[in-house]
Motif scaffolding. Sequence first.
Motif, short mmCIF file in Angstrom:
data_model
loop_
_atom_site.label_atom_id
_atom_site.label_comp_id
_atom_site.label_asym_id
_atom_site.label_seq_id
_atom_site.Cartn_x
_atom_site.Cartn_y
_atom_site.Cartn_z
N GLU A 173 0.83 -1.21 0.00
CA GLU A 173 0.00 0.00 0.00
C GLU A 173 0.86 1.26 0.00
O GLU A 173 0.53 2.25 -0.66
N LEU A 174 1.96 1.23 0.74
CA LEU A 174 2.86 2.37 0.77
C LEU A 174 3.57 2.53 -0.58
O LEU A 174 3.80 3.66 -1.04
N ASP A 175 3.90 1.42 -1.21
CA ASP A 175 4.53 1.48 -2.54
C ASP A 175 3.56 2.05 -3.57
O ASP A 175 3.96 2.84 -4.45
N ASP A 176 2.29 1.67 -3.47
CA ASP A 176 1.28 2.21 -4.38
C ASP A 176 1.13 3.71 -4.18
O ASP A 176 1.01 4.48 -5.15
N LEU A 177 1.14 4.13 -2.92
CA LEU A 177 1.05 5.57 -2.63
C LEU A 177 2.23 6.31 -3.25
O LEU A 177 2.05 7.37 -3.86
N ALA A 178 3.43 5.77 -3.09
CA ALA A 178 4.62 6.42 -3.65
C ALA A 178 4.50 6.57 -5.17
O ALA A 178 4.86 7.61 -5.73
N ARG A 179 3.98 5.54 -5.82
CA ARG A 179 3.82 5.60 -7.28
C ARG A 179 2.80 6.68 -7.65
O ARG A 179 3.03 7.47 -8.60
N ARG A 180 1.69 6.71 -6.94
CA ARG A 180 0.66 7.71 -7.25
C ARG A 180 1.19 9.13 -7.04
O ARG A 180 0.89 10.05 -7.82
N LEU A 181 1.96 9.35 -5.97
CA LEU A 181 2.52 10.67 -5.73
C LEU A 181 3.48 11.07 -6.85
O LEU A 181 3.47 12.22 -7.32
N ALA A 182 4.29 10.12 -7.28
CA ALA A 182 5.25 10.40 -8.35
C ALA A 182 4.55 10.73 -9.67
O ALA A 182 5.07 11.48 -10.49
N ASP A 183 3.36 10.15 -9.87
CA ASP A 183 2.62 10.34 -11.12
C ASP A 183 1.60 11.46 -11.05
O ASP A 183 0.73 11.57 -11.93
N THR A 184 1.67 12.30 -10.02
CA THR A 184 0.70 13.39 -9.88
C THR A 184 0.62 14.24 -11.13
O THR A 184 1.64 14.67 -11.68
N ARG A 185 -0.59 14.47 -11.59
CA ARG A 185 -0.83 15.42 -12.69
C ARG A 185 -1.24 16.74 -12.04
O ARG A 185 -2.32 16.85 -11.45
N TRP A 186 -0.38 17.74 -12.17
CA TRP A 186 -0.57 18.99 -11.45
C TRP A 186 -1.48 19.94 -12.20
O TRP A 186 -1.43 20.02 -13.43
N PRO A 187 -2.31 20.71 -11.47
CA PRO A 187 -3.10 21.76 -12.13
C PRO A 187 -2.22 22.96 -12.41
O PRO A 187 -1.08 23.05 -11.93
N ASP A 188 -2.75 23.91 -13.19
CA ASP A 188 -2.03 25.16 -13.34
C ASP A 188 -2.10 25.94 -12.02
O ASP A 188 -2.80 25.54 -11.09
N ALA A 189 -1.39 27.03 -11.96
CA ALA A 189 -1.21 27.74 -10.69
C ALA A 189 -2.40 28.61 -10.30
O ALA A 189 -2.40 29.17 -9.19
N GLY A 190 -3.40 28.72 -11.14
CA GLY A 190 -4.50 29.61 -10.82
C GLY A 190 -4.17 31.03 -11.23
O GLY A 190 -3.10 31.33 -11.78
N THR A 191 -5.07 31.95 -10.93
CA THR A 191 -4.91 33.33 -11.41
C THR A 191 -4.65 34.34 -10.30
O THR A 191 -4.57 35.54 -10.57
N VAL A 192 -4.53 33.87 -9.04
CA VAL A 192 -4.17 34.76 -7.94
C VAL A 192 -3.02 34.12 -7.18
O VAL A 192 -2.84 32.89 -7.19
N ALA A 193 -2.24 34.94 -6.48
CA ALA A 193 -1.06 34.43 -5.79
C ALA A 193 -1.37 33.91 -4.39
O ALA A 193 -0.60 33.13 -3.83
N ASP A 194 -2.50 34.34 -3.80
CA ASP A 194 -2.83 33.91 -2.44
C ASP A 194 -3.75 32.69 -2.50
O ASP A 194 -3.86 32.03 -3.53
N HIS A 195 -4.42 32.38 -1.36
CA HIS A 195 -5.24 31.17 -1.33
C HIS A 195 -6.74 31.45 -1.42
O HIS A 195 -7.55 30.64 -0.99
N ARG A 196 -7.11 32.57 -2.05
CA ARG A 196 -8.54 32.85 -2.22
C ARG A 196 -9.21 31.82 -3.12
O ARG A 196 -10.40 31.57 -2.99
N GLN A 197 -8.47 31.23 -4.05
CA GLN A 197 -9.03 30.22 -4.94
C GLN A 197 -8.78 28.80 -4.42
O GLN A 197 -9.22 27.83 -5.04
N GLY A 198 -8.13 28.68 -3.28
CA GLY A 198 -7.75 27.39 -2.72
C GLY A 198 -6.25 27.33 -2.52
O GLY A 198 -5.53 28.30 -2.78
N PRO A 199 -5.74 26.19 -2.06
CA PRO A 199 -4.31 26.10 -1.75
C PRO A 199 -3.43 26.41 -2.97
O PRO A 199 -3.73 25.97 -4.08
#
Length: 384
Positions: free
Chosen positions: A16-42
Amino acid sequence: MTALVAPYPIAVAQAELDDLARRLADTRWPDAGTVADHRQGPQRERIAALVARWQTGYDWRATEALLNGWNSSRTEIDGLGIQFLHVRSPQADALPLLMTHGWPGSVLEFRDVIGPLTDPVAHGGDPADAFHLVIPALPGFGFSDKPAAPGWGVGRTASAWASLMSRLGYDARWAAQGGDWGAAITTALGHMRPPGLLGIHLNMVMFQPTDAEIADATPDERRMLADAKRYETSYAGYMKLQSTHPQSVAFGLADSPAGLAAWIYALFQDVSDSGGAPEDVIALDHLIDDIMLYWLPNAGPSSARFYWEAAQEMSKPMPTGPMTLPTGISMFSGEQVRLSRRWAESRFEDLRFFGEADRGGHFAALENPKVFVEHLRETFRQMR
């Protein structure tokens, strides 16, 4: 302890920990959003830093040993398996205390107060202030079972907690504490008055001010009303979604560890007393520990449904009279939903303690454990 209660050592399979490590490594990241603070989320960089630590420096096995060292146990109540920590004090006559977490917290919310509460002498305190602690994981949270049918909301959980304390032999004399959903459950217990419950402590009070209270609010109370309004308009989107369509987010919470982390981190960012940087007041590894108690048992979806269950309950008649059981209340300055002493006195007929802290937010036991412990000790000194 009866045969109905059994040790429940946590031993996550390495696969299970190995599966987690694989999933973290394969994260598909969103773009950064349009504001610099956390008004739109983290902000993306904050979640990226958390994921990097999760991948390269975080040690789940140390946390697993910590939980097992606190006597991880399990019992079945009303057809549902409940996992809980049962930490007995060296003081034989210590007061049993049931402590209930909320969302997105966990049993680890109380990690920094377990030692001082169970063994005050070792932490420079008075042995007369000792507690035996019972810290259950809510239904559908952590390593407790996931309800397979509707009905496990605040009231049913409170009844189950009363059964748990009786099963552990504590039904002659015990107390209860909670914040967030833990506050709702603890308040329900106070209205139920099960055998042996001598008093409660809350570090959050779920209430609606009356029109008269709003009209007559002092400057401090007006600030409280403004903070509560800001929470409702800017921070409560997760609550509205989980209360109405929890399954819509369930697929992402179950499939993506980075997505789950961002969903949980968002509330720590919004309602901790941290100026939007929760890792400044709560160790980053402790935040990851909390996320792991949702990821490993796939409890993200089932914990979200607790909001839906509570929404169904709130559509029915609820207790409206004042609380008559002895009560202590702590208000931490960074909590978004606060009430004044005079508002509390109109809702709690036997208010034994009302304390305020100038630091700490929604996750009080993690953010300001010293004051949290002091307030609990003072509250229950008057009830023992």
